[in-house]
Design a protein around this motif. Structure first.
Motif, PDB file in Angstrom:
ATOM      1  N   LEU A 138       3.508  24.805  66.555  1.00  0.00           N
ATOM      2  CA  LEU A 138       2.953  26.154  66.375  1.00  0.00           C
ATOM      3  C   LEU A 138       1.626  26.099  65.624  1.00  0.00           C
ATOM      4  O   LEU A 138       0.685  26.816  65.950  1.00  0.00           O
ATOM      5  CB  LEU A 138       3.944  27.044  65.617  1.00  0.00           C
ATOM      6  CG  LEU A 138       5.197  27.465  66.370  1.00  0.00           C
ATOM      7  CD1 LEU A 138       6.161  28.186  65.431  1.00  0.00           C
ATOM      8  CD2 LEU A 138       4.850  28.346  67.565  1.00  0.00           C
ATOM      9  N   SER A 139       1.541  25.225  64.637  1.00  0.00           N
ATOM     10  CA  SER A 139       0.326  25.121  63.831  1.00  0.00           C
ATOM     11  C   SER A 139      -0.802  24.413  64.564  1.00  0.00           C
ATOM     12  O   SER A 139      -1.900  24.956  64.699  1.00  0.00           O
ATOM     13  CB  SER A 139       0.646  24.370  62.534  1.00  0.00           C
ATOM     14  OG  SER A 139      -0.536  24.104  61.813  1.00  0.00           O
ATOM     15  N   ASP A 142      -0.610  25.443  69.002  1.00  0.00           N
ATOM     16  CA  ASP A 142      -0.729  26.865  69.312  1.00  0.00           C
ATOM     17  C   ASP A 142      -1.706  27.575  68.375  1.00  0.00           C
ATOM     18  O   ASP A 142      -1.957  28.765  68.527  1.00  0.00           O
ATOM     19  CB  ASP A 142       0.639  27.548  69.246  1.00  0.00           C
ATOM     20  CG  ASP A 142       1.586  27.023  70.316  1.00  0.00           C
ATOM     21  OD1 ASP A 142       1.120  26.390  71.277  1.00  0.00           O
ATOM     22  OD2 ASP A 142       2.802  27.255  70.181  1.00  0.00           O
ATOM     23  N   LYS A 144      -1.597  28.623  65.304  1.00  0.00           N
ATOM     24  CA  LYS A 144      -1.136  29.760  64.509  1.00  0.00           C
ATOM     25  C   LYS A 144      -1.326  29.432  63.034  1.00  0.00           C
ATOM     26  O   LYS A 144      -1.192  28.281  62.614  1.00  0.00           O
ATOM     27  CB  LYS A 144       0.329  30.070  64.798  1.00  0.00           C
ATOM     28  CG  LYS A 144       0.537  30.590  66.205  1.00  0.00           C
ATOM     29  CD  LYS A 144       1.935  31.080  66.426  1.00  0.00           C
ATOM     30  CE  LYS A 144       2.031  31.683  67.827  1.00  0.00           C
ATOM     31  NZ  LYS A 144       3.309  32.326  68.033  1.00  0.00           N
ATOM     32  N   SER A 145      -1.620  30.447  62.252  1.00  0.00           N
ATOM     33  CA  SER A 145      -1.784  30.254  60.813  1.00  0.00           C
ATOM     34  C   SER A 145      -0.413  30.040  60.170  1.00  0.00           C
ATOM     35  O   SER A 145       0.628  30.384  60.754  1.00  0.00           O
ATOM     36  CB  SER A 145      -2.458  31.470  60.185  1.00  0.00           C
ATOM     37  OG  SER A 145      -1.568  32.576  60.183  1.00  0.00           O
ATOM     38  N   GLU A 148       1.341  33.319  60.031  1.00  0.00           N
ATOM     39  CA  GLU A 148       1.905  33.743  61.321  1.00  0.00           C
ATOM     40  C   GLU A 148       3.203  32.998  61.625  1.00  0.00           C
ATOM     41  O   GLU A 148       4.177  33.591  62.105  1.00  0.00           O
ATOM     42  CB  GLU A 148       0.896  33.500  62.454  1.00  0.00           C
ATOM     43  CG  GLU A 148      -0.294  34.412  62.433  1.00  0.00           C
ATOM     44  CD  GLU A 148      -1.365  34.014  63.444  1.00  0.00           C
ATOM     45  OE1 GLU A 148      -1.986  34.916  64.023  1.00  0.00           O
ATOM     46  OE2 GLU A 148      -1.594  32.796  63.648  1.00  0.00           O
ATOM     47  N   GLU A 152       6.895  34.594  61.999  1.00  0.00           N
ATOM     48  CA  GLU A 152       7.618  34.397  63.256  1.00  0.00           C
ATOM     49  C   GLU A 152       8.995  33.769  63.024  1.00  0.00           C
ATOM     50  O   GLU A 152       9.977  34.154  63.650  1.00  0.00           O
ATOM     51  CB  GLU A 152       6.794  33.505  64.192  1.00  0.00           C
ATOM     52  CG  GLU A 152       7.438  33.244  65.531  1.00  0.00           C
ATOM     53  CD  GLU A 152       6.550  32.419  66.452  1.00  0.00           C
ATOM     54  OE1 GLU A 152       7.114  31.626  67.224  1.00  0.00           O
ATOM     55  OE2 GLU A 152       5.314  32.567  66.398  1.00  0.00           O
TER      56      GLU A 152
END
Length: 189
Positions: A138-139, A142, A144-145, A148, A152
């Motif tokens: 995710l980091s 994707d 994402k912070s 985030e 999530e």
């Protein structure tokens, strides 16, 4: 989901030579891509060149590329341009100090080797524990912070940071020296 649908619409517009779709993609992503590059390479001019190259390439390949997800594609393209920048020995002493690289030669000649290295990294990422791997993907893939990801997954930001640190330590310990140096360049966030 709205963002993905909008990106797909913009990509389809670009394939039909719609300049306004390209302009919309540029306006949507150029600043965040520049900030990302500038966090790694502290030179405004070089970062502007990198972003320009990414968007020139995006437009040039608009009819032939099969981009399924625009944001990760653009970040990967910026990473590749940063990789090329470092590979071509256009780095300063300040860059070396900041990245804790001392006298390491990166003898990588083309995109094929970069792709092979990326596969090595993905293979190592696949060996991470499930939760750690999920957060890392995710980091780093994707984009994402930490906030985030925490929202999530309904965990704390500190838990996200801990898992990312754990993943990076695992990767550093399981890659050869040159691969470990390059991974630090590729996966900086």
């Amino acid at each position: 989901m709205k963002m993905i649908t909008e990106d797909i619409r913009l990509l389809e517009g670009m394939k039909e030579d719609d300049n306004s779709s390209f302009k919309a993609v540029y306006e949507k992503y150029s600043k965040v891509l520049f900030i990302y590059a500038h966090n790694i390479i502290k030179d405004k001019v070089i970062c502007e060149d990198i972003i320009q190259e990414v968007f020139i390439s995006l437009w040039a390949k608009r009819k032939t590329s099969n981009i399924s997800s625009l944001k990760p594609y653009l970040f990967q393209a910026v990473k590749f341009q940063i990789f090329n920048h470092f590979r071509n020995n256009k780095f300063s002493t300040e860059d070396l100090t900041r990245l804790n690289i001392i006298d390491v030669s990166m003898n990588v000649s083309d995109q094929i080797e970069y792709s092979e290295l990326n596969q090595i990294i993905r293979d190592q990422v696949a060996k991470l524990p499930k939760r750690c791997r999920h957060i890392f993907v995710l980091s780093r893939y994707d984009h994402k912070s930490n906030k985030e990801i925490a929202e999530e997954l309904e965990i704390s930001v500190q838990a996200v940071k801990n898992q990312i640190s754990k993943a990076l330590a695992f990767l550093r310990n399981n890659l050869q020296l040159e691969e470990a140096v390059i991974i630090s360049l590729i996966l900086l966030h």
